[in-house]
Design a protein around this motif. Structure first.
Motif, PDB file in Angstrom:
ATOM      1  N   ASN A 180       0.804  -1.224   0.000  1.00 35.52           N
ATOM      2  CA  ASN A 180       0.000   0.000   0.000  1.00 35.52           C
ATOM      3  C   ASN A 180       0.839   1.277   0.000  1.00 35.52           C
ATOM      4  O   ASN A 180       0.301   2.366  -0.203  1.00 35.52           O
ATOM      5  CB  ASN A 180      -0.955   0.008   1.192  1.00 35.52           C
ATOM      6  CG  ASN A 180      -2.263  -0.697   0.893  1.00 35.52           C
ATOM      7  OD1 ASN A 180      -2.392  -1.389  -0.114  1.00 35.52           O
ATOM      8  ND2 ASN A 180      -3.248  -0.537   1.755  1.00 35.52           N
ATOM      9  N   GLN A 181       2.153   1.160   0.225  1.00 32.42           N
ATOM     10  CA  GLN A 181       3.031   2.331   0.183  1.00 32.42           C
ATOM     11  C   GLN A 181       3.530   2.639  -1.225  1.00 32.42           C
ATOM     12  O   GLN A 181       4.128   3.692  -1.453  1.00 32.42           O
ATOM     13  CB  GLN A 181       4.234   2.119   1.111  1.00 32.42           C
ATOM     14  CG  GLN A 181       3.881   1.892   2.571  1.00 32.42           C
ATOM     15  CD  GLN A 181       3.017   2.994   3.148  1.00 32.42           C
ATOM     16  OE1 GLN A 181       3.352   4.165   3.012  1.00 32.42           O
ATOM     17  NE2 GLN A 181       1.915   2.627   3.764  1.00 32.42           N
ATOM     18  N   ILE A 182       3.274   1.751  -2.171  1.00 29.89           N
ATOM     19  CA  ILE A 182       3.788   1.922  -3.531  1.00 29.89           C
ATOM     20  C   ILE A 182       2.943   2.947  -4.281  1.00 29.89           C
ATOM     21  O   ILE A 182       1.707   2.844  -4.299  1.00 29.89           O
ATOM     22  CB  ILE A 182       3.789   0.570  -4.270  1.00 29.89           C
ATOM     23  CG1 ILE A 182       4.759  -0.404  -3.578  1.00 29.89           C
ATOM     24  CG2 ILE A 182       4.153   0.741  -5.739  1.00 29.89           C
ATOM     25  CD1 ILE A 182       4.714  -1.811  -4.123  1.00 29.89           C
ATOM     26  N   PRO A 183       3.563   3.939  -4.907  1.00 31.27           N
ATOM     27  CA  PRO A 183       2.803   4.944  -5.659  1.00 31.27           C
ATOM     28  C   PRO A 183       1.937   4.298  -6.744  1.00 31.27           C
ATOM     29  O   PRO A 183       2.400   3.416  -7.480  1.00 31.27           O
ATOM     30  CB  PRO A 183       3.899   5.811  -6.279  1.00 31.27           C
ATOM     31  CG  PRO A 183       5.067   5.660  -5.363  1.00 31.27           C
ATOM     32  CD  PRO A 183       5.013   4.234  -4.886  1.00 31.27           C
ATOM     33  N   GLY A 184       0.703   4.747  -6.833  1.00 32.12           N
ATOM     34  CA  GLY A 184      -0.230   4.204  -7.806  1.00 32.12           C
ATOM     35  C   GLY A 184      -1.140   3.139  -7.246  1.00 32.12           C
ATOM     36  O   GLY A 184      -2.199   2.867  -7.821  1.00 32.12           O
ATOM     37  N   VAL A 185      -0.740   2.522  -6.137  1.00 28.46           N
ATOM     38  CA  VAL A 185      -1.575   1.503  -5.507  1.00 28.46           C
ATOM     39  C   VAL A 185      -2.678   2.182  -4.703  1.00 28.46           C
ATOM     40  O   VAL A 185      -2.410   3.076  -3.888  1.00 28.46           O
ATOM     41  CB  VAL A 185      -0.747   0.572  -4.592  1.00 28.46           C
ATOM     42  CG1 VAL A 185      -1.664  -0.317  -3.757  1.00 28.46           C
ATOM     43  CG2 VAL A 185       0.201  -0.279  -5.430  1.00 28.46           C
ATOM     44  N   VAL A 186      -3.916   1.768  -4.938  1.00 27.91           N
ATOM     45  CA  VAL A 186      -5.061   2.305  -4.199  1.00 27.91           C
ATOM     46  C   VAL A 186      -5.334   1.457  -2.967  1.00 27.91           C
ATOM     47  O   VAL A 186      -5.496   1.973  -1.863  1.00 27.91           O
ATOM     48  CB  VAL A 186      -6.309   2.361  -5.095  1.00 27.91           C
ATOM     49  CG1 VAL A 186      -7.497   2.934  -4.326  1.00 27.91           C
ATOM     50  CG2 VAL A 186      -6.043   3.186  -6.338  1.00 27.91           C
TER      51      VAL A 186
END
Length: 262
Positions: free
Chosen positions: A206-212
């Motif tokens: 969930n910390q990865i950019p683009g992941v909702v």
């Protein structure tokens, strides 16, 4: 009709029928998405029509909203409800701690929002959904369309340091196009085989950019109602530490089964 159902559908039906008994008059109820949750919506609709049950339902997808209205349930939004007494939903996998993988139907974001806005979450499932370790079912991760391939690459890079067996990821498709969620996002399915530390994985992804959001539901489910093809139903309460078993008889219920395909 029940006599024409496959063993797996009988299991889903009895789990849904038993879970419907937890719903009381005046409740605000989160309504899950998927084939097992659809049985629950039908059971509740029958209770509304035949028994005068008065509830307000908050659906977790447009598909569930349509079915709920069709069977006579008063449908409202989560913003209107503000908080829910109970959410009942299915799961793609659950383990002994009642940690879940959800999102096979593509509604994981709304499902997680609704479940966490509830006093209690009950999962309904057939016995085949129970696993020793999560991960055999691909883990859905909802990502925004912009830069989704970059998000996918970052997820795959992150999985190298995670306690998982596999690291293959695929974009979920709908025919020859990307599957699009109710929120207009894409879903990446992570084929992990086995997840060693689900809590850590959920937090890191969930910390990865683009992941909702991801389809791991940790510390959200309170009870699981497990159905079997012979009519047996097992109810496990993780908070009370109790397990109870019952058996439901199959009866012909025209109002419940007619003109309501999955």
């Amino acid at each position: 009709m029940t006599g024409e159902l496959s063993p797996i559908d009988k299991a889903k039906f009895v789990a849904a029928k038993r879970a419907a008994e937890f719903v009381e008059d005046g409740m605000r109820v989160g309504l899950g998405t998927g084939s097992t949750a659809a049985w629950l919506v039908r059971c509740l609709g029958e209770m509304v029509r035949e028994d005068g049950l008065k509830i307000r339902g908050v659906p977790t997808s447009s598909r569930t909203a349509e079915l709920a209205r069709d069977v006579g349930i008063d449908v409202i939004s989560l913003d209107e409800a503000r908080w829910l007494d109970l959410t009942i939903d299915g799961a793609d996998e659950f383990d002994a701690d009642l940690s879940l993988i959800k999102g096979g139907g593509g509604a994981l974001l709304q499902e997680k929002i609704v479940a966490t806005a509830s006093d209690q979450m009950i999962v309904i499932a057939d016995a085949a959904k129970e696993v020793g370790h999560l991960g055999s079912f691909p883990l859905p991760v909802e990502v925004i369309p912009f830069g989704w391939q970059t998000s996918q690459a970052l997820i795959e890079e992150t999985l190298v340091s995670m306690d998982v067996m596999g690291r293959k990821t695929t974009l979920r498709m709908n025919g020859d196009r990307a599957f699009v969620t109710d929120e207009g996002n894409f879903i990446l399915d992570l084929h992990l085989g086995r997840i060693g530390n689900a809590r850590q994985l959920a937090m890191v992804v969930n910390q990865i950019p683009g992941v909702v959001e991801n389809g791991l539901f940790i510390d959200i489910c309170d009870q699981v109602v497990i159905g079997y093809g012979d009519g047996r139903v097992e109810v496990r309460d993780i908070n009370a530490g109790t397990v109870s078993e019952d058996r439901l008889d199959f009866v012909e219920e025209e109002n419940l089964f007619s003109d309501l395909g999955d």
